[in-house]
Every structure is written in structure tokens, then in C-alpha cells.
Design an enzyme around this catalytic site. Structure first.
Site, mmCIF file in Angstrom:
data_model
loop_
_atom_site.group_PDB
_atom_site.id
_atom_site.type_symbol
_atom_site.label_atom_id
_atom_site.label_comp_id
_atom_site.label_asym_id
_atom_site.label_seq_id
_atom_site.Cartn_x
_atom_site.Cartn_y
_atom_site.Cartn_z
ATOM 1 N N HIS A 84 -4.190 14.917 1.062
ATOM 2 C CA HIS A 84 -3.390 13.809 0.538
ATOM 3 C C HIS A 84 -3.708 13.816 -0.964
ATOM 4 O O HIS A 84 -4.744 13.314 -1.384
ATOM 5 C CB HIS A 84 -3.824 12.507 1.218
ATOM 6 C CG HIS A 84 -3.270 11.268 0.578
ATOM 7 N ND1 HIS A 84 -2.335 10.470 1.187
ATOM 8 C CD2 HIS A 84 -3.530 10.686 -0.616
ATOM 9 C CE1 HIS A 84 -2.049 9.446 0.394
ATOM 10 N NE2 HIS A 84 -2.758 9.540 -0.700
ATOM 11 N N HIS B 180 0.718 9.079 11.914
ATOM 12 C CA HIS B 180 -0.377 8.128 12.083
ATOM 13 C C HIS B 180 -0.091 7.273 13.311
ATOM 14 O O HIS B 180 0.861 6.488 13.309
ATOM 15 C CB HIS B 180 -0.504 7.202 10.863
ATOM 16 C CG HIS B 180 -0.822 7.936 9.589
ATOM 17 N ND1 HIS B 180 -2.112 8.154 9.171
ATOM 18 C CD2 HIS B 180 -0.024 8.510 8.653
ATOM 19 C CE1 HIS B 180 -2.097 8.826 8.015
ATOM 20 N NE2 HIS B 180 -0.833 9.058 7.676
ATOM 21 N N LEU B 181 -0.890 7.481 14.361
ATOM 22 C CA LEU B 181 -0.847 6.514 15.463
ATOM 23 C C LEU B 181 -2.071 5.638 15.201
ATOM 24 O O LEU B 181 -2.980 6.041 14.498
ATOM 25 C CB LEU B 181 -0.911 7.222 16.815
ATOM 26 C CG LEU B 181 0.255 8.184 17.088
ATOM 27 C CD1 LEU B 181 0.199 8.688 18.522
ATOM 28 C CD2 LEU B 181 1.614 7.550 16.816
ATOM 29 N N ASP C 290 5.063 11.640 8.030
ATOM 30 C CA ASP C 290 4.074 10.650 7.575
ATOM 31 C C ASP C 290 4.353 9.285 8.238
ATOM 32 O O ASP C 290 4.245 8.246 7.600
ATOM 33 C CB ASP C 290 4.065 10.534 6.044
ATOM 34 C CG ASP C 290 2.832 9.803 5.527
ATOM 35 O OD1 ASP C 290 1.898 9.512 6.310
ATOM 36 O OD2 ASP C 290 2.818 9.480 4.313
HETATM 37 ZN ZN LIG Z 1 -1.158 10.721 3.027
#
Ligand SMILES: [Zn+2]
Length: 427
Positions: A179, A62-63, A305
Site C-alpha cells: 500500500h 477487506h472482509l 479494494d
Molecule cells: Zn490499501
């Protein structure tokens, strides 16, 4: 005369079954040879005592750009990646606005090229606004450069939408990444549900939240014959279900994050919000099941993650703190514990962080094959160092490993034959 020569390292290239002490040389940004080099080079790196492998790939990052650049941006995230030996990242669509639009996908790719430190492959949103109600324009996102699809951060909660997404992906050969979390079971929870959540008086998230969603999705995968990938697998039940689905011949794959095979819920006993993530750290029996999954190949990929947050989002009590930890700069040393413990060979371990995710996503990276881009990681498997969160290249300092001794350190990272990281410095 060659451009870059890396001499006398233990070269491990799992895609080509290479594990031997030799040289690697680079011309025009591409791998020109692996073996014994004779001649001269413009730039020589002595890799005696070091491991030379393909630049690592992390398919779950995640950026926060666009939208939350104070937490992380493409530049700081790219710096953190190459400091961790990672030359390719796949970024999740939960930016602001989210990657449910081709324009945003192209913008993110263009920005990463401008930064020029690592390859960035966006993962497009499965649903519009990640709301889970209506499919995004997946084909347009794919044409714009999205390499897979997910609503990560959120589950694809609606069974009908998931069925459509899988049907669509099976026609166009897209990968759907879930997810896996049944929100009706986990709502309000902050940590794993069990004796620790009870003892702390903090609402828990039961393993059934993960297991139920995977059970549903496996049924839909059987129905649609799609390729279904479980993100950040964390429970024993989840690993067992994926193993059974694979044995049945379904196209089900999964990845594990270092924290889920290195740590347990004991980390939150002191209310440490830097050990809060989703899915949460679980019990020792879950951790051992994830390790067994990695060992027997059920789990073919290690992915971090990486989820940077600002301090303010973490220092507000365990219950209200944001979910997630940073991971790019600690993936390799934590993963090396699996090799030291005799669970995986060095080659199998590196495969899970290079050619395995590349193969899954059909990307040309993750190998030292002649002619491929010279993205290379050179590390010292035995070097010890103490992690100081203030020294991280990521803007996020939310790590449960602050102050701990790490074994294994990246010495050089090369991107297209250019040294972009050398002994603690970004070049
Ligand atoms: Zn996730």
C-alpha cells in the site's frame, strides 16, 4: 449424461485463448469440456446472448472478520463476491486481531470453507501487528495458507523492514504487496491534494505520497531482486515508474481498482464521504494514465479494494470519515466500460480479473481448462440496472455509485459446478 451443461454462450477463457460461441459442461464439480456437447445433462443453463467465463478473482478484499463483523463478515463478503461473479478472493490482513499469526489465517480459511460460496485466500501480514517494525513469521503464515504478504491499510513504511521483507520474500518466492503511501506526506489528508481540496478546505494527500514510496520500493526491489506488487495504483507518476521498472526487467507488477479508472476527485465536490478512499480519487490526467496502464499491460490486474464500513464511520464529515468503498458487486459492470470504450478486448479485460491474478499468485483458478474446478461466471454484458445500495449483499453500503445505471449484470455464478448465485438470488 453430464451434471451441468451451459449451452450456446460466448465462452471466453483467456488462459486458453478461447473466445467462441459454444457449450461448457461440468462433471463432478470440474470442467469436463468446452465445445459442442452431444447428450443429456442433469441441469442445463441456456446462455444464449450471455458471456461465459471463469469465475472472477479479486485479489484485494477487506472482509472484517475476525473483529469488526458489524461491517462485514466472511459470509456476507462471500455473498457479495458471488453476486459480483467473483469466485475467488484474497483477503487483506488488517482484521482484528490481524493476520500476523498462523492460527488466524487457518481460522479464516476454515470459516470460508464452512460458508462454501467462494474460495478465500488470505494475505498474511508483513509485520507483527501491522506496525511495520518487525517482520511476522512469514514462512509459518505461508504454510498456514497465506498466498502473499502485505500490511495493506498501512504502508510498509520502514525502509529497513521493507528491505528485509523483500530479501526474505526473494529467498522463499513470496509476493510482497505494498500500500504505497508515504505517511509523512499524507498525514491528516482526506482527499487528493489539489484545487478541489483547497476549494473545500479539506486537507489533501499529494500524489507524491504514493510516488515517493514506489520510488523507494523500486530501488529496494532492484537491490533484492524480489517480486514487488503495487496495490491500487492511482497516480500518473506511479504508473510511469512501474512501466519503467518493468522495462528494466524488474519483477514489479500492479493492480488498479475500478474507482481509480472510472472516477475522479470531482466526486468529493459535494463532500461525499462515499467517494473517500486511500489512495484517493485523483485528477483526470491520473485517471487517463491508469487507463493507459491497463491498455498497454503495465497494469495486469483489476482488483476492488473492497472496504466495507458502517454508516456511522462514513456519516461524520469528509475529514473524519473512514477510508474505503465496497466494490465486489460493481467490479464487473464498471470494468466493462473499458471494453465498451474500445480500450481492452473482452478477453483481455476478463484476463485482468481471472487468470492474470491467479497466475501472479500461482493459484489454479481463473480458467476453464478441462479438469479445473468449475468456477464459472455467466453475465449479460448489456443488461442495464440501477444500483441501489440497500440491495447490496455486502453489509457495507458505502458506494459512490448509488443510484447510477450500471451496464452489465451477472446472471449465474457457479462454484465447483454448483449454482451459488442465479439472477439476483444467492442459492
Ligand atoms: Zn490499501
Amino acid at each position: 449424461m453430464t451434471d451441468v451443461l451451459i449451452t450456446n454462450g460466448r465462452v471466453i477463457d483467456p488462459a486458453n485463448h478461447i473466445d467462441e460461441v459454444c457449450d461448457v459442461w461440468v462433471e463432478d464439480g470440474k470442467i469436463a469440456g468446452v465445445g459442442k456437447f452431444e447428450g443429456e445433462a442433469t441441469h442445463t443453463i441456456d446462455a444464449t446472448g450471455l458471456i461465459v467465463c471463469p469465475g472472477l478473482m479479486d485479489m484485494h478484499v477487506h472482509l472484517r472478520e475476525p473483529g469488526e463483523e458489524w461491517k462485514e463478515d466472511i459470509e456476507s463478503g462471500s455473498r457479495a463476491a458471488v453476486a459480483g461473479g467473483i469466485t475467488s478472493i484474497c483477503t487483506m490482513p488488517n482484521t482484528e486481531p490481524c493476520m500476523d499469526h498462523a492460527g488466524i489465517v487457518m481460522q479464516v480459511i476454515a470459516r470460508a470453507k464452512e460458508v462454501g460460496l467462494c474460495n478465500l485466500h488470505p494475505i498474511g501480514a508483513v509485520s507483527r501487528k501491522l506496525e511495520g517494525r518487525e517482520l511476522s513469521e512469514m514462512r509459518e503464515l505461508s504454510r498456514a495458507g497465506a498466498v502473499a504478504f502485505s500490511d495493506d491499510g498501512q504502508p510498509i513504511w520502514h525502509a529497513g523492514v521493507m528491505r528485509k521483507a523483500l530479501e526474505y520474500s526473494s529467498s522463499f518466492d513470496f509476493l510482497i504487496i505494498q500500500h504505497a503511501e508515504e505517511k509523512q506526506l499524507t498525514q491528516g489528508g482526506a482527499i487528493n491534494e489539489g484545487w478541489i481540496s483547497t476549494q473545500l478546505g479539506v486537507a489533501g494527500m499529494p500524489v507524491e505520497g504514493e510516488d515517493c514510496m514506489i520510488a523507494r520500493d523500486i530501488m529496494l526491489t532492484r537491490l533484492t531482486k524480489a517480486h514487488y506488487h503495487v496495490a491500487h495504483i492511482s497516480s500518473k507518476g506511479a504508473v510511469e515508474q512501474v512501466r519503467a521498472a518493468q522495462a528494466e526487467g524488474l519483477n514489479v507488477t500492479t493492480e488498479a481498482a475500478p474507482h481509480h479508472f472510472a472516477l475522479t476527485e470531482d466526486e468529493v465536490l459535494n463532500f461525499n464521504a462515499d467517494a473517500k478512499m486511500s489512495p484517493p480519487l485523483r485528477t483526470e490526467s491520473d485517471r487517463l494514465a491508469v487507463i493507459e496502464g491497463l491498455r498497454d499491460g503495465t497494469i495486469s490486474i483489476i482488483a476492488t479494494d473492497h472496504a466495507p464500513h458502517h454508516e456511522d464511520d462514513k456519516r461524520c464529515g469528509l475529514s473524519c470519515a473512514a477510508f474505503g468503498i465496497v466494490g465486489l458487486e460493481t467490479m464487473l459492470p464498471i470494468a466493462l466500460d473499458l471494453e465498451r470504450a474500445g480500450i481492452l478486448s473482452m478477453s483481455d479485460l476478463i484476463a485482468k480479473m481471472s487468470c492474470n491474478p491467479a497466475k501472479l499468485l500461482r493459484l489454479p483458478e481463473g480458467t476453464l481448462s478441462i479438469g479445473s474446478a468449475a468456477d464459472i461466471c455467466i453475465f449479460d454484458a448489456n443488461k442495464q440496472w440501477v444500483l441501489d445500495r440497500a440491495q447490496l449483499f455486502s453489509k457495507g453500503h458505502n458506494t459512490p455509485w448509488h443510484g447510477r445505471t450500471m451496464t452489465g449484470q451477472v446472471q449465474y455464478t457457479l462454484k465447483h459446478g454448483r449454482v451459488v448465485f442465479e439472477k439476483g438470488e444467492i442459492l
